[in-house]
Design an enzyme around this catalytic site. Structure first.
Site, PDB file in Angstrom:
ATOM      1  N   PRO A  60      87.982 108.270  50.813  1.00  0.00           N
ATOM      2  CA  PRO A  60      89.208 108.167  51.602  1.00  0.00           C
ATOM      3  C   PRO A  60      88.863 107.962  53.073  1.00  0.00           C
ATOM      4  O   PRO A  60      87.872 108.529  53.557  1.00  0.00           O
ATOM      5  CB  PRO A  60      89.887 109.529  51.390  1.00  0.00           C
ATOM      6  N   ILE A  95      89.650 109.054  56.390  1.00  0.00           N
ATOM      7  CA  ILE A  95      90.374 110.202  56.953  1.00  0.00           C
ATOM      8  C   ILE A  95      91.089 109.808  58.242  1.00  0.00           C
ATOM      9  O   ILE A  95      92.254 110.129  58.455  1.00  0.00           O
ATOM     10  CB  ILE A  95      89.397 111.371  57.211  1.00  0.00           C
ATOM     11  N   LYS A 110      88.881  97.631  64.747  1.00  0.00           N
ATOM     12  CA  LYS A 110      88.941  98.915  64.033  1.00  0.00           C
ATOM     13  C   LYS A 110      90.100  99.759  64.543  1.00  0.00           C
ATOM     14  O   LYS A 110      90.787 100.430  63.782  1.00  0.00           O
ATOM     15  CB  LYS A 110      87.613  99.660  64.224  1.00  0.00           C
ATOM     16  N   PHE A 137      85.775 106.944  66.308  1.00  0.00           N
ATOM     17  CA  PHE A 137      84.496 106.426  66.773  1.00  0.00           C
ATOM     18  C   PHE A 137      84.170 105.163  66.000  1.00  0.00           C
ATOM     19  O   PHE A 137      84.629 104.990  64.873  1.00  0.00           O
ATOM     20  CB  PHE A 137      83.370 107.456  66.561  1.00  0.00           C
ATOM     21  N   LYS A 187      70.111 116.524  36.513  1.00  0.00           N
ATOM     22  CA  LYS A 187      69.156 115.747  37.294  1.00  0.00           C
ATOM     23  C   LYS A 187      68.788 114.482  36.522  1.00  0.00           C
ATOM     24  O   LYS A 187      68.448 114.541  35.341  1.00  0.00           O
ATOM     25  CB  LYS A 187      67.906 116.582  37.553  1.00  0.00           C
ATOM     26  N   ASP A 240      81.031 106.002  53.648  1.00  0.00           N
ATOM     27  CA  ASP A 240      82.103 105.115  53.175  1.00  0.00           C
ATOM     28  C   ASP A 240      82.232 105.157  51.662  1.00  0.00           C
ATOM     29  O   ASP A 240      83.307 104.954  51.129  1.00  0.00           O
ATOM     30  CB  ASP A 240      81.824 103.675  53.631  1.00  0.00           C
ATOM     31  N   ASN A 255      73.460 110.189  55.968  1.00  0.00           N
ATOM     32  CA  ASN A 255      73.170 109.277  57.071  1.00  0.00           C
ATOM     33  C   ASN A 255      72.502 110.058  58.201  1.00  0.00           C
ATOM     34  O   ASN A 255      72.310 111.268  58.086  1.00  0.00           O
ATOM     35  CB  ASN A 255      74.448 108.552  57.535  1.00  0.00           C
ATOM     36  N   LYS A 273      92.770 101.011  61.860  1.00  0.00           N
ATOM     37  CA  LYS A 273      92.871 102.430  61.530  1.00  0.00           C
ATOM     38  C   LYS A 273      94.162 103.044  62.054  1.00  0.00           C
ATOM     39  O   LYS A 273      94.587 104.095  61.593  1.00  0.00           O
ATOM     40  CB  LYS A 273      91.688 103.194  62.116  1.00  0.00           C
TER      41      LYS A 273
HETATM   42  O1  C5P Z   1      85.110 102.489  59.266  1.00  0.00           O
HETATM   43  P1  C5P Z   1      84.122 103.251  60.066  1.00  0.00           P
HETATM   44  O2  C5P Z   1      83.299 104.227  59.251  1.00  0.00           O
HETATM   45  O3  C5P Z   1      83.261 102.427  60.963  1.00  0.00           O
HETATM   46  O4  C5P Z   1      85.034 104.124  61.059  1.00  0.00           O
HETATM   47  C1  C5P Z   1      84.512 105.069  61.918  1.00  0.00           C
HETATM   48  C2  C5P Z   1      85.578 106.041  62.335  1.00  0.00           C
HETATM   49  O5  C5P Z   1      86.406 106.393  61.217  1.00  0.00           O
HETATM   50  C3  C5P Z   1      84.995 107.357  62.797  1.00  0.00           C
HETATM   51  O6  C5P Z   1      85.893 107.912  63.737  1.00  0.00           O
HETATM   52  C4  C5P Z   1      84.928 108.169  61.523  1.00  0.00           C
HETATM   53  O7  C5P Z   1      84.930 109.569  61.796  1.00  0.00           O
HETATM   54  C5  C5P Z   1      86.177 107.736  60.815  1.00  0.00           C
HETATM   55  N1  C5P Z   1      86.088 107.707  59.353  1.00  0.00           N
HETATM   56  C6  C5P Z   1      86.839 108.574  58.591  1.00  0.00           C
HETATM   57  N2  C5P Z   1      86.791 108.518  57.226  1.00  0.00           N
HETATM   58  C7  C5P Z   1      86.003 107.610  56.596  1.00  0.00           C
HETATM   59  C8  C5P Z   1      85.227 106.725  57.354  1.00  0.00           C
HETATM   60  C9  C5P Z   1      85.288 106.804  58.729  1.00  0.00           C
HETATM   61  O8  C5P Z   1      87.556 109.390  59.170  1.00  0.00           O
HETATM   62  N3  C5P Z   1      85.962 107.588  55.279  1.00  0.00           N
END
Ligand code: C5P
Length: 401
Positions: free
Chosen positions: A303, A305, A336, A322, A286, A276, A208, A340
């Site tokens: 996962p 995190i 969110k 974030f 390849k 994600d 990204n 979370k």
């Molecule tokens: O679900 P989303 O990707 O929008 O969530 C963003 C927040 O979750 C950010 O703080 C990002 O660092 C964290 N995150 C994470 N592990 C993931 C996806 C997002 O820690 N797999």
């Protein structure tokens, strides 16, 4: 500046020991007094005479030197300093420290001390990456030992990778940051940063636009506020700040491992743009174009995190996530925060035209349990400083809002 500070400098036996002569010079120029300790192996690389000439002090080398014991016992020697710096910290010295061995002057001083310790590791890439060294590193971090480096680069042995000792000027910066105190002194702050790369095959990956700029700025601001900072970063395009413990990862699953290994922490700030999804089964060869038919990529969920750490037994007292959104920013971010289980969310609009993702500025809304607050668009460094101020205030008030 380090005026009035006394630093006990332990010089281990590696080729990087020659840099410790420059380190002594720079420490003294910054106002510190340096008491040098040379290990037996260190003395194979630099001479006691050059070390003492630069330090302007006697070199301590031998545990059994009775004159030294009469002048100043090793227990006292280990405690008169404001900080003990081990540079270079070899794999062997780190192993001794992790095991609590005391079979020479350096290891005895390190075991007998209650003074903060900073190590600057330097060794061959393979030695650094060996699970034994990484285990020792984790043990030392758990014991509160701070690290600076190692850096990635060409090694004296002809290999390339992590293992070079941090340059003396940057070690001095790390020492200054540690000794200045500040509102987060004594706190451990964990920051994730950058994108993750999820392999499709050996040459392709999903990524990204994250540059890592915001996470890097936050880590630097936390360091300047006196914190010990663990910085878990994906393949970012901006370099990590000097003086933080850098743990480089590539995929979301590696980031998760590194984050869990860095716990416990007082504060967790999850600024990384974690992918994600990953490939359910990346190809180990390849992928080839096959006469007109298109490849089908099957995804698996990574996962989360932030969500895992927010519910972890070793959850930091304050967890900040974030939310990069392209529409209905505040609403999504509020949901969110609940989903979370984190304390705060910094929400930002990354829709086309804002120039935020990968850019130098950010405009965020801080969402807490009490409500939300719009911060004016500003440089990512300013946003970071503001966040760290808020965190310091929340911790000193004993509340995570
Ligand atoms: O679900 P989303 O990707 O929008 O969530 C963003 C927040 O979750 C950010 O703080 C990002 O660092 C964290 N995150 C994470 N592990 C993931 C996806 C997002 O820690 N797999």
């Amino acid at each position: 500046m380090l005026t009035g500070k006394r630093i006990l400098l332990i010089i281990g036996g590696g080729i990087a020991a020659y840099k410790s002569l420059d380190l002594i010079r720079r420490l003294r120029r910054a106002g510190a007094a340096v008491t040098p300790v040379l290990t037996r192996a260190g003395a194979e690389f630099v001479t006691p005479l050059s070390v003492s000439a630069l330090a302007g002090e006697k070199v301590y080398a031998d545990l059994w030197d009775l004159t030294d014991e009469a002048e100043m016992g090793h227990i006292q020697l280990s405690r008169v300093a404001d900080l003990i710096v081990v540079a270079p910290a070899t794999a062997d010295l780190m192993a001794k420290m992790a095991q609590g061995r005391a079979d020479d002057l350096a290891s005895t001083l390190l075991l007998a001390t209650d003074t903060p310790v900073l190590i600057a590791p330097a060794m061959n890439v393979r030695m650094w990456q060996h699970p034994a060294t990484q285990r020792n590193l984790a043990t030392l971090r758990g014991d509160g030992v701070r690290t600076v480096g190692p850096e990635v680069g060409d090694m004296a042995c002809g290999e390339y990778g992590p293992g070079r000792m941090t340059e003396p000027a940057d070690i001095v910066t790390a020492i200054e940051a540690q000794s200045e105190g500040g509102p987060l002194a004594g706190r451990h702050v964990l920051v994730t940063s950058g994108p993750t790369h999820e392999p499709i095959d050996p040459v392709r990956y999903i990524a990204n636009r994250s540059s890592g700029a915001q996470g890097t700025a936050i880590a630097r601001a936390a360091l300047h506020a006196g914190a010990r900072v663990s910085f878990v970063t994906g393949p970012a395009s901006v370099p990590p700040p000097e003086g933080v413990d850098v743990i480089r990862v590539e995929t979301a699953r590696q980031m998760r491992e590194a984050v869990l290994a860095a716990l416990p922490a007082d504060v967790g700030i999850f600024a990384a743009a974690v992918a994600d999804w990953r490939m359910a089964s990346p190809s180990d060869r390849k992928m080839k174009k096959t006469g007109g038919s298109l490849p089908v990529l099957e995804f698996a969920e990574n996962p989360d995190i932030l969500a895992e750490v927010s519910r972890h037994a070793q959850r930091p007292a304050l967890v900040v996530g974030f939310a990069a959104e392209t529409h209905d920013v505040a609403d999504h971010a509020r949901a969110k925060r609940e989903r979370k289980g984190c304390d705060w969310i910094l929400a930002n609009d990354v829709s086309d035209g804002t120039g935020i993702m990968g850019g130098t500025e950010n405009a965020v809304t801080l969402i807490t349990a009490d409500g939300s607050e719009d911060w004016p668009r500003a440089g990512k460094e300013t946003v970071a400083a503001r966040l760290i101020d808020r965190i310091a205030a929340a911790l000193s008030g004993g509340t995570s809002e």
